[in-house]
Design a protein around this motif. Structure first.
Motif, short mmCIF file in Angstrom:
data_model
loop_
_atom_site.label_atom_id
_atom_site.label_comp_id
_atom_site.label_asym_id
_atom_site.label_seq_id
_atom_site.Cartn_x
_atom_site.Cartn_y
_atom_site.Cartn_z
N MET A 133 56.67 20.68 16.54
CA MET A 133 55.66 21.17 17.09
C MET A 133 56.32 22.13 18.31
N THR A 134 55.78 23.41 18.78
CA THR A 134 56.40 24.10 19.83
C THR A 134 56.08 23.50 21.07
N SER A 135 56.51 24.08 22.18
CA SER A 135 56.49 23.54 23.58
C SER A 135 54.95 23.67 23.91
N MET A 136 53.85 23.99 23.00
CA MET A 136 52.54 24.14 23.58
C MET A 136 51.96 22.66 24.50
N ASP A 137 51.18 22.76 25.46
CA ASP A 137 50.68 21.60 25.96
C ASP A 137 49.75 20.94 25.54
N ALA A 138 49.47 19.80 26.03
CA ALA A 138 48.32 18.91 25.32
C ALA A 138 47.05 19.53 25.49
N ILE A 139 46.74 20.39 26.50
CA ILE A 139 45.68 21.15 27.14
C ILE A 139 45.25 22.00 25.63
N THR A 140 46.53 22.92 25.76
CA THR A 140 46.23 24.04 24.66
C THR A 140 46.08 23.32 23.17
N PHE A 141 46.76 22.44 22.92
CA PHE A 141 46.66 21.97 21.65
C PHE A 141 44.88 21.41 21.57
N GLN A 142 44.40 20.68 22.57
CA GLN A 142 43.13 20.18 22.31
C GLN A 142 42.23 21.55 22.34
N VAL A 143 42.37 22.65 22.87
CA VAL A 143 41.57 23.77 22.89
C VAL A 143 41.55 24.25 21.41
N ILE A 144 42.81 24.44 20.97
CA ILE A 144 42.90 25.01 19.53
C ILE A 144 42.35 23.94 18.48
N ALA A 145 42.44 22.76 18.76
CA ALA A 145 41.88 21.79 17.73
C ALA A 145 40.21 21.74 18.02
N SER A 146 39.68 21.94 19.16
CA SER A 146 38.36 21.86 19.35
C SER A 146 37.73 23.32 18.62
N ARG A 147 38.69 24.34 18.92
CA ARG A 147 38.25 25.85 18.11
C ARG A 147 38.07 25.50 16.81
N LEU A 148 39.27 24.81 16.11
CA LEU A 148 38.96 24.56 14.81
C LEU A 148 37.83 24.04 14.27
N SER A 149 37.44 23.19 15.05
CA SER A 149 36.12 22.39 14.86
C SER A 149 34.88 23.22 14.93
N GLY A 150 35.15 24.07 15.77
CA GLY A 150 33.76 25.22 16.25
C GLY A 150 33.78 26.05 14.90
N ILE A 151 35.00 26.69 14.73
CA ILE A 151 34.91 27.60 13.39
C ILE A 151 34.14 26.88 12.22
N VAL A 152 34.53 25.55 11.85
CA VAL A 152 34.00 25.06 10.86
C VAL A 152 32.49 24.86 11.03
N GLN A 153 31.76 24.50 12.11
CA GLN A 153 30.42 24.37 12.65
C GLN A 153 30.01 25.48 12.34
N GLU A 154 30.57 26.74 12.73
CA GLU A 154 29.72 27.94 12.64
C GLU A 154 29.55 28.34 10.96
N MET A 155 30.86 28.05 10.48
CA MET A 155 30.79 28.27 8.83
C MET A 155 29.72 27.33 8.18
N GLN A 156 29.46 26.23 8.70
CA GLN A 156 28.35 25.34 8.10
C GLN A 156 26.88 25.87 8.41
N ASP A 157 26.82 26.05 9.55
CA ASP A 157 25.70 26.92 10.05
C ASP A 157 25.11 27.96 9.33
N SER A 158 26.14 29.13 8.78
CA SER A 158 26.06 29.97 8.26
C SER A 158 25.75 29.97 6.70
N VAL A 159 26.32 28.87 6.32
CA VAL A 159 25.96 28.61 4.80
C VAL A 159 24.78 28.10 4.52
#
Length: 310
Positions: A1-27
């Protein structure tokens, strides 16, 4: 893993979940059939280049183990013959690990600077894919070929251009071609939506941090599962159930579960052999049942973390 801090990791992880929820709503919004719009028999995922889950919002939990197998089947079939703008379909239970022939998966590879980094994928039940009976679900089937046409992984879009030959085959083998292909187009559109959102995320956080978050997200979920298992008492347990599939057909499902330290093993070898009626399931579906049981017992939020289905 890079030097990415824990907050950035959580933001990216939450964004991935949000992308899939948007895909789910769209389908659900773009679905032609009531199976998708009303019954919501469809699930979406983001997966890394190897088919490991990095984001999901699965409506049907048993799909959790199917889409990874779909991506791996595409990788086996096409190896390096993958390109920007491609999309693939498959419904083959044996070659692609789908639950049954009526489920059609659509997956699209995602690239960054010419490098394959992810897949956007979905599964959705189709109203009719041919076979002996309307709706394809044949309760009297004695072989796979009586359950409609079987599509191994095939390219439905090539470099952004529809493959008309494949569309013609799909349409010619359905009693409801406009609805079926409308649903497939909706799934292709959902994959494109996921691609755009991943590109936006990379533009903001950089490819290194995004890929590092992919791997770390899976590791976090795996550590949480192992920690929970380690807190449970060791032991062996058995259970079984029976399925009546006709006046002279009774099938035994038996599982032995051995739990030791931070590991758990599900053994179905004492179940009855394959039946000559449509009550069989493929290994990915059995694994999905096990994953779902663990998620339900440990933490429902694990279903959005990937890693458990590695």
């Amino acid at each position: 893993m890079t030097s990415m801090d824990a907050i950035t990791f959580q933001v990216i992880a939450s964004r991935l979940s949000g992308i899939v929820q948007e895909m789910q709503d769209s389908v659900f919004r773009t679905g032609y059939s009531t199976v998708i719009r009303e019954s919501q028999d469809a699930s979406c995922m983001l997966l890394d280049a190897e088919g490991n889950i990095v984001g999901e919002h699965v409506v049907l939990p048993l799909h959790v183990a199917s889409l990874p197998e779909v991506v791996r089947a595409i990788r086996r079939a096409f190896e390096v013959d993958l390109h920007v703008g491609d999309a693939f379909i498959t419904n083959h239970p044996y070659e692609s690990g789908l639950p049954h022939a009526m489920d059609m998966a659509v997956a699209s590879p995602v690239f960054h600077d010419g490098r394959l980094i992810a897949f956007c994928a979905s599964i959705a039940h189709k109203t009719d894919l041919g076979g002996v009976v309307p709706g394809t679900a044949n309760a009297n089937a004695r072989e796979l070929f009586q359950e409609g046409i079987q599509y191994p992984p095939v390219r439905i879009v090539s470099r952004g251009e529809p493959v008309r030959d494949i569309e013609a085959i799909v349409r010619a083998n359905s009693r409801d071609p406009d609805v079926v292909f409308g649903d497939i187009r909706g799934q292709i559109g959902v994959a494109r939506l996921g691609e755009r959102r991943i590109a936006e995320m990379i533009d903001r956080y950089g490819i290194d941090d995004v890929l590092a978050a992919f791997a770390h997200k899976q590791d976090v979920a795996q550590r949480r599962v192992r920690a929970a298992l380690a807190s449970w008492p060791d032991g062996s347990h058995e259970a079984e159930a029976f399925l009546d599939a006709g006046p002279d057909s009774r099938f035994r499902f038996h599982v032995r579960i051995d739990k030791t330290a931070d590991r758990i093993h599900f053994d179905f070898s004492a179940s009855d052999d394959q039946a000559d009626s449509p009550v069989n399931i493929r290994p990915p579906l059995a694994r999905g049942c096990c994953y779902y049981a663990l998620i339900a017992m440990i933490d429902a939020n694990l279903s959005n973390n990937g890693g458990i289905a590695r």
